[in-house]
Design a protein around this motif. Sequence first.
Motif, mmCIF file in Angstrom:
data_model
loop_
_atom_site.group_PDB
_atom_site.id
_atom_site.type_symbol
_atom_site.label_atom_id
_atom_site.label_comp_id
_atom_site.label_asym_id
_atom_site.label_seq_id
_atom_site.Cartn_x
_atom_site.Cartn_y
_atom_site.Cartn_z
ATOM 1 N N PRO A 1 -7.279 0.782 9.937
ATOM 2 C CA PRO A 1 -7.760 -0.581 10.151
ATOM 3 C C PRO A 1 -8.883 -0.610 11.181
ATOM 4 O O PRO A 1 -8.848 0.106 12.184
ATOM 5 N N THR A 12 -1.545 -1.384 9.823
ATOM 6 C CA THR A 12 -1.345 -0.908 8.462
ATOM 7 C C THR A 12 -0.021 -0.150 8.381
ATOM 8 O O THR A 12 0.423 0.465 9.353
ATOM 9 N N THR A 13 0.596 -0.200 7.207
ATOM 10 C CA THR A 13 1.872 0.482 6.998
ATOM 11 C C THR A 13 1.850 1.182 5.648
ATOM 12 O O THR A 13 0.893 1.073 4.889
ATOM 13 N N LEU A 63 0.066 -5.286 5.326
ATOM 14 C CA LEU A 63 -0.751 -5.408 6.523
ATOM 15 C C LEU A 63 -0.088 -6.445 7.414
ATOM 16 O O LEU A 63 0.208 -7.565 6.960
ATOM 17 N N THR A 110 1.150 3.052 10.474
ATOM 18 C CA THR A 110 0.139 4.107 10.474
ATOM 19 C C THR A 110 -0.948 3.930 11.532
ATOM 20 O O THR A 110 -1.428 4.917 12.079
ATOM 21 N N ASP A 145 -6.272 2.267 1.507
ATOM 22 C CA ASP A 145 -5.043 2.848 0.976
ATOM 23 C C ASP A 145 -5.429 4.241 0.503
ATOM 24 O O ASP A 145 -6.149 4.396 -0.494
ATOM 25 N N TYR A 196 -3.675 -5.891 14.387
ATOM 26 C CA TYR A 196 -3.389 -5.729 12.968
ATOM 27 C C TYR A 196 -2.858 -4.314 12.747
ATOM 28 O O TYR A 196 -3.382 -3.354 13.323
ATOM 29 N N PHE A 242 -9.591 -1.892 5.949
ATOM 30 C CA PHE A 242 -8.651 -0.769 6.001
ATOM 31 C C PHE A 242 -8.628 -0.103 4.625
ATOM 32 O O PHE A 242 -9.333 -0.541 3.699
ATOM 33 N N GLY A 269 -1.332 2.806 3.528
ATOM 34 C CA GLY A 269 -2.314 2.014 4.259
ATOM 35 C C GLY A 269 -2.722 2.742 5.526
ATOM 36 O O GLY A 269 -1.887 3.356 6.191
ATOM 37 N N GLU A 270 -4.009 2.679 5.867
ATOM 38 C CA GLU A 270 -4.515 3.420 7.030
ATOM 39 C C GLU A 270 -5.849 2.837 7.492
ATOM 40 O O GLU A 270 -6.454 1.995 6.833
ATOM 41 N N ALA A 304 0.831 -1.205 0.000
ATOM 42 C CA ALA A 304 0.000 0.000 0.000
ATOM 43 C C ALA A 304 0.866 1.255 0.000
ATOM 44 O O ALA A 304 1.871 1.335 0.717
ATOM 45 N N HIS A 351 -9.963 -1.935 1.430
ATOM 46 C CA HIS A 351 -9.553 -3.340 1.445
ATOM 47 C C HIS A 351 -10.244 -4.090 2.588
ATOM 48 O O HIS A 351 -10.535 -3.497 3.636
#
Length: 288
Positions: free
Chosen positions: A18, A251-252, A271, A236, A31, A249, A29, A15-16, A12, A38
């Motif tokens: 979740p 997100t990055t 993720l 993130t 992108d 979990y 989550f 990514g953000e 991603a 997603h």
Amino acid sequence: MSTPRPVWALGAALGEGPVWVEQGAALWFVDIKAPAIHRFTPGTGEQRTWAAPAQVGWVLPAEGGGMVAGMQTGVHRFDPATGAFSLIAAPEAHLPGNRLNDATVASDGAIWFGSMDDSEQSDTGRIYRLDADGAVDTGLPPVSVTNGPAFSLDGRTLYHHDTLGQTIWASTVEDGRVTDTRLFAAIEEGAGYPDGPVVDAEGCLWVSLFRGWGVRRYDPAGRLMATVPFPVANITKIAFGGPDLATAYATTAAKGLSAAELAAQPLAGALFAFDAGVAGPPGFLARV
């Protein structure tokens, strides 16, 4: 705690947001920069993606089914069955350079969300409260990049970040009004920037660090309790999920990394999941 492991290496850009959704037992989550929504279902390993028509900062489950998504164009209802978006509120239609960035649902079903300057230069980011009557500015001081908010277990403390200022703030909330804003914690220089916060079932605050290679856990007094290191720089936000809400979990993001950094971080934008050693509290459904 366990070492974070990738469960979806989707790469991603940003990514953000979740969030664990009990109905369907899935982790949702976004992108922001793709932009896309997603869904990851751990029980089956299913990975599902929906394209979004604008930059999308978050997605949350709604009462009665469906989802609510915060985008650059405002807050929208999102129907996963059709992929359709319909506008609910556009509190910053007059600020086309802003976008919505992070959010949470309070116990009364209201969505509290923040905005930010997409160029990360001007202090135009604010925190709003949205319920069936519409969106209201909470009156918190504007900053360039907001993150959060997140609520304490009793719903009386609101945590929110000035990300570029590297500060985490706490405010008292009563009857939807925000007062008594005070410094909760500051991130030291070189340790990254505070990204999405979330509270665990023991009332401690987890803060992800963009450019900080990890996630931190603070007690309710703002004391650092633990740090979980990651193999990527940009974390993130985390969310607690799984049948017992004991899996974290995260997100990055690959955003902002050079070609050399991307080569050294092949899992940037993935993720991740890890055992946080503590569960999260059940979430609430949005009523808007």
